[in-house]
Design a protein around this motif. Structure first.
Motif, PDB file in Angstrom:
ATOM      1  N   GLY A  70       0.857  -1.193   0.000  1.00  0.00           N
ATOM      2  CA  GLY A  70       0.000   0.000   0.000  1.00  0.00           C
ATOM      3  C   GLY A  70       0.886   1.234   0.000  1.00  0.00           C
ATOM      4  O   GLY A  70       1.474   1.576  -1.019  1.00  0.00           O
ATOM      5  N   ALA A  71       1.026   1.869   1.161  1.00  0.00           N
ATOM      6  CA  ALA A  71       1.935   3.022   1.299  1.00  0.00           C
ATOM      7  C   ALA A  71       3.347   2.496   1.558  1.00  0.00           C
ATOM      8  O   ALA A  71       4.041   2.933   2.479  1.00  0.00           O
ATOM      9  CB  ALA A  71       1.466   3.938   2.422  1.00  0.00           C
ATOM     10  N   ALA A  72       3.766   1.546   0.753  1.00  0.00           N
ATOM     11  CA  ALA A  72       5.032   0.838   0.943  1.00  0.00           C
ATOM     12  C   ALA A  72       6.216   1.801   0.995  1.00  0.00           C
ATOM     13  O   ALA A  72       6.334   2.696   0.175  1.00  0.00           O
ATOM     14  CB  ALA A  72       5.235  -0.167  -0.183  1.00  0.00           C
ATOM     15  N   GLY A  73       7.057   1.592   1.995  1.00  0.00           N
ATOM     16  CA  GLY A  73       8.244   2.427   2.165  1.00  0.00           C
ATOM     17  C   GLY A  73       8.062   3.518   3.199  1.00  0.00           C
ATOM     18  O   GLY A  73       9.034   4.125   3.625  1.00  0.00           O
ATOM     19  N   ASP A  74       6.816   3.767   3.630  1.00  0.00           N
ATOM     20  CA  ASP A  74       6.594   4.759   4.691  1.00  0.00           C
ATOM     21  C   ASP A  74       7.139   4.218   6.005  1.00  0.00           C
ATOM     22  O   ASP A  74       7.010   3.024   6.304  1.00  0.00           O
ATOM     23  CB  ASP A  74       5.100   5.082   4.840  1.00  0.00           C
ATOM     24  N   ILE A  75       7.737   5.108   6.792  1.00  0.00           N
ATOM     25  CA  ILE A  75       8.413   4.741   8.033  1.00  0.00           C
ATOM     26  C   ILE A  75       7.738   5.459   9.188  1.00  0.00           C
ATOM     27  O   ILE A  75       7.336   6.611   9.053  1.00  0.00           O
ATOM     28  CB  ILE A  75       9.890   5.175   7.986  1.00  0.00           C
ATOM     29  N   ALA A  76       7.624   4.773  10.329  1.00  0.00           N
ATOM     30  CA  ALA A  76       7.050   5.422  11.515  1.00  0.00           C
ATOM     31  C   ALA A  76       7.763   4.926  12.760  1.00  0.00           C
ATOM     32  O   ALA A  76       8.310   3.813  12.788  1.00  0.00           O
ATOM     33  CB  ALA A  76       5.562   5.141  11.622  1.00  0.00           C
ATOM     34  N   TYR A  77       7.729   5.762  13.770  1.00  0.00           N
ATOM     35  CA  TYR A  77       8.211   5.396  15.109  1.00  0.00           C
ATOM     36  C   TYR A  77       7.036   5.579  16.054  1.00  0.00           C
ATOM     37  O   TYR A  77       6.321   6.574  15.973  1.00  0.00           O
ATOM     38  CB  TYR A  77       9.370   6.313  15.529  1.00  0.00           C
ATOM     39  N   SER A  78       6.812   4.616  16.938  1.00  0.00           N
ATOM     40  CA  SER A  78       5.703   4.732  17.892  1.00  0.00           C
ATOM     41  C   SER A  78       6.224   4.733  19.313  1.00  0.00           C
ATOM     42  O   SER A  78       7.025   3.862  19.689  1.00  0.00           O
ATOM     43  CB  SER A  78       4.704   3.583  17.711  1.00  0.00           C
ATOM     44  N   ASP A  79       5.750   5.708  20.091  1.00  0.00           N
ATOM     45  CA  ASP A  79       6.117   5.757  21.499  1.00  0.00           C
ATOM     46  C   ASP A  79       5.008   5.164  22.369  1.00  0.00           C
ATOM     47  O   ASP A  79       4.981   5.338  23.575  1.00  0.00           O
ATOM     48  CB  ASP A  79       6.443   7.187  21.938  1.00  0.00           C
ATOM     49  N   ARG A  80       4.073   4.442  21.714  1.00  0.00           N
ATOM     50  CA  ARG A  80       3.034   3.735  22.461  1.00  0.00           C
ATOM     51  C   ARG A  80       2.826   2.354  21.865  1.00  0.00           C
ATOM     52  O   ARG A  80       3.179   2.091  20.715  1.00  0.00           O
ATOM     53  CB  ARG A  80       1.731   4.534  22.459  1.00  0.00           C
ATOM     54  N   ASP A  86      -0.365  -7.474   8.974  1.00  0.00           N
ATOM     55  CA  ASP A  86       0.568  -8.217   8.128  1.00  0.00           C
ATOM     56  C   ASP A  86       1.242  -7.430   7.012  1.00  0.00           C
ATOM     57  O   ASP A  86       2.157  -7.941   6.368  1.00  0.00           O
ATOM     58  CB  ASP A  86      -0.103  -9.472   7.549  1.00  0.00           C
ATOM     59  N   ASP A  87       0.844  -6.186   6.758  1.00  0.00           N
ATOM     60  CA  ASP A  87       1.543  -5.365   5.763  1.00  0.00           C
ATOM     61  C   ASP A  87       2.511  -4.383   6.417  1.00  0.00           C
ATOM     62  O   ASP A  87       2.802  -3.316   5.879  1.00  0.00           O
ATOM     63  CB  ASP A  87       0.537  -4.604   4.884  1.00  0.00           C
ATOM     64  N   VAL A  88       3.002  -4.764   7.587  1.00  0.00           N
ATOM     65  CA  VAL A  88       3.918  -3.922   8.352  1.00  0.00           C
ATOM     66  C   VAL A  88       5.149  -4.739   8.725  1.00  0.00           C
ATOM     67  O   VAL A  88       5.027  -5.872   9.189  1.00  0.00           O
ATOM     68  CB  VAL A  88       3.228  -3.401   9.644  1.00  0.00           C
ATOM     69  N   PHE A  89       6.333  -4.163   8.493  1.00  0.00           N
ATOM     70  CA  PHE A  89       7.568  -4.755   9.002  1.00  0.00           C
ATOM     71  C   PHE A  89       7.886  -4.096  10.342  1.00  0.00           C
ATOM     72  O   PHE A  89       7.984  -2.867  10.434  1.00  0.00           O
ATOM     73  CB  PHE A  89       8.746  -4.510   8.058  1.00  0.00           C
ATOM     74  N   VAL A  90       8.051  -4.918  11.372  1.00  0.00           N
ATOM     75  CA  VAL A  90       8.429  -4.432  12.700  1.00  0.00           C
ATOM     76  C   VAL A  90       9.940  -4.607  12.829  1.00  0.00           C
ATOM     77  O   VAL A  90      10.475  -5.693  12.574  1.00  0.00           O
ATOM     78  CB  VAL A  90       7.700  -5.232  13.802  1.00  0.00           C
ATOM     79  N   GLN A 109      17.024   8.059   4.614  1.00  0.00           N
ATOM     80  CA  GLN A 109      17.168   7.258   3.392  1.00  0.00           C
ATOM     81  C   GLN A 109      15.806   6.853   2.822  1.00  0.00           C
ATOM     82  O   GLN A 109      15.691   5.847   2.119  1.00  0.00           O
ATOM     83  CB  GLN A 109      17.995   6.008   3.706  1.00  0.00           C
ATOM     84  N   GLN A 110      14.803   7.643   3.131  1.00  0.00           N
ATOM     85  CA  GLN A 110      13.438   7.349   2.691  1.00  0.00           C
ATOM     86  C   GLN A 110      13.355   7.122   1.179  1.00  0.00           C
ATOM     87  O   GLN A 110      12.719   6.184   0.719  1.00  0.00           O
ATOM     88  CB  GLN A 110      12.521   8.513   3.075  1.00  0.00           C
ATOM     89  N   ILE A 122      -0.939  -3.327  -6.185  1.00  0.00           N
ATOM     90  CA  ILE A 122      -0.664  -2.903  -4.802  1.00  0.00           C
ATOM     91  C   ILE A 122       0.850  -2.792  -4.666  1.00  0.00           C
ATOM     92  O   ILE A 122       1.563  -3.789  -4.766  1.00  0.00           O
ATOM     93  CB  ILE A 122      -1.207  -3.921  -3.774  1.00  0.00           C
ATOM     94  N   PRO A 123       1.375  -1.567  -4.463  1.00  0.00           N
ATOM     95  CA  PRO A 123       2.821  -1.411  -4.308  1.00  0.00           C
ATOM     96  C   PRO A 123       3.345  -2.250  -3.134  1.00  0.00           C
ATOM     97  O   PRO A 123       2.710  -2.305  -2.086  1.00  0.00           O
ATOM     98  CB  PRO A 123       2.989   0.089  -4.031  1.00  0.00           C
ATOM     99  N   ARG A 124       4.485  -2.905  -3.347  1.00  0.00           N
ATOM    100  CA  ARG A 124       5.047  -3.771  -2.301  1.00  0.00           C
ATOM    101  C   ARG A 124       6.539  -3.533  -2.128  1.00  0.00           C
ATOM    102  O   ARG A 124       7.243  -3.216  -3.065  1.00  0.00           O
ATOM    103  CB  ARG A 124       4.833  -5.244  -2.658  1.00  0.00           C
ATOM    104  N   LEU A 125       6.974  -3.716  -0.897  1.00  0.00           N
ATOM    105  CA  LEU A 125       8.384  -3.601  -0.538  1.00  0.00           C
ATOM    106  C   LEU A 125       8.814  -4.944   0.035  1.00  0.00           C
ATOM    107  O   LEU A 125       8.199  -5.446   0.988  1.00  0.00           O
ATOM    108  CB  LEU A 125       8.557  -2.492   0.508  1.00  0.00           C
ATOM    109  N   SER A 126       9.849  -5.549  -0.548  1.00  0.00           N
ATOM    110  CA  SER A 126      10.264  -6.880  -0.086  1.00  0.00           C
ATOM    111  C   SER A 126      11.123  -6.785   1.173  1.00  0.00           C
ATOM    112  O   SER A 126      11.779  -5.782   1.429  1.00  0.00           O
ATOM    113  CB  SER A 126      11.050  -7.609  -1.188  1.00  0.00           C
ATOM    114  N   ARG A 127      11.105  -7.849   1.917  1.00  0.00           N
ATOM    115  CA  ARG A 127      11.918  -7.964   3.127  1.00  0.00           C
ATOM    116  C   ARG A 127      13.404  -7.785   2.775  1.00  0.00           C
ATOM    117  O   ARG A 127      14.138  -7.091   3.473  1.00  0.00           O
ATOM    118  CB  ARG A 127      11.660  -9.336   3.744  1.00  0.00           C
ATOM    119  N   GLU A 128      13.827  -8.403   1.684  1.00  0.00           N
ATOM    120  CA  GLU A 128      15.238  -8.344   1.279  1.00  0.00           C
ATOM    121  C   GLU A 128      15.671  -6.910   0.976  1.00  0.00           C
ATOM    122  O   GLU A 128      16.787  -6.512   1.306  1.00  0.00           O
ATOM    123  CB  GLU A 128      15.484  -9.232   0.048  1.00  0.00           C
ATOM    124  N   SER A 129      14.790  -6.144   0.355  1.00  0.00           N
ATOM    125  CA  SER A 129      15.114  -4.741   0.045  1.00  0.00           C
ATOM    126  C   SER A 129      15.369  -3.941   1.317  1.00  0.00           C
ATOM    127  O   SER A 129      16.278  -3.123   1.374  1.00  0.00           O
ATOM    128  CB  SER A 129      13.974  -4.082  -0.736  1.00  0.00           C
TER     129      SER A 129
END
Length: 198
Positions: A70-80, A86-90, A109-110, A122-129
């Motif tokens: 979806g919004a592949a490549g977007d980065i976030a930090y959560s303080d909560r 399943d479409d999120v890499f932790v 490096q966004q 659906i845009p996708r970002l692979s784990r290897e990338s």
């Protein structure tokens, strides 16, 4: 500011691929009907906007994530605490790497991440990338110092209460103070009114 940047540039740093440094885990699927209107924890799926809320979490606070579809490549930090679907890499970090520092290093490096996104229906970002992206790793105290500086800048730029409006309010008070000083001329001695009998 230039002295600060020179210090950071002269700091001994090792660049390593993310795959060698962090544990990358996919989130866990939640179907839309499981979401709760009054749930306690936000659920992130394929965007940085919560999909909804849930009564449990699967990721603890102080964690960086990357959206993988979806919004592949977007980065976030959560303080909560939150639920990563399943479409999120932790990105779980070791003790010698601050998760907030990792967030800032990845934000720097966004564009590289966006370039790795496979464009399809659906845009996708692979784990290897993600695992191939290299980040700088200074010692932990330097990471914390950089995070403190960037947090302060982020607050000034983005916070509605502490950022620009707060700065405007402070400048207004400063203006009023100096205006008062500049226009506070000594008052002439008070003269008593003379009567016609004086």
């Amino acid at each position: 500011m230039s002295k600060l940047l020179d210090q950071i540039r002269n700091c001994k740093v090792e660049w390593k691929p993310l795959g060698e440094v962090i544990e990358l885990k996919p989130g866990k699927r939640l179907v839309r009907k499981e979401l709760l209107e009054n749930g306690k924890y936000p659920v992130y799926q394929n965007s940085l906007m919560p999909l909804g809320f849930y009564d449990a979490f699967n990721v603890k606070a102080d964690t960086t994530i990357i959206i993988s579809a979806g919004a592949a490549g977007d980065i976030a930090y959560s303080d909560r605490d939150f639920w990563a679907a399943d479409d999120v890499f932790v990105l779980n970090t070791p003790e010698n790497l601050s998760s907030k520092f990792l967030y800032y290093a990845l934000m720097n490096q966004q564009n590289k991440l966006y370039q790795q996104v496979r464009r399809a229906s659906i845009p996708r970002l692979s784990r290897e990338s993600v695992e191939r992206i290299k980040i700088p790793i200074p010692d932990l105290s330097e990471q914390q110092r950089i995070v403190a500086i960037l947090d302060k800048f982020d607050t000034l730029v983005n916070s509605l209460t502490e950022g620009l409006p707060k700065e405007i309010e402070l400048r207004q008070k400063q203006y009023e103070y100096y205006r008062g000083l500049l226009l506070d001329f000594p008052k002439p001695p008070r003269q008593s009114k003379k009567t016609k009998y004086d």
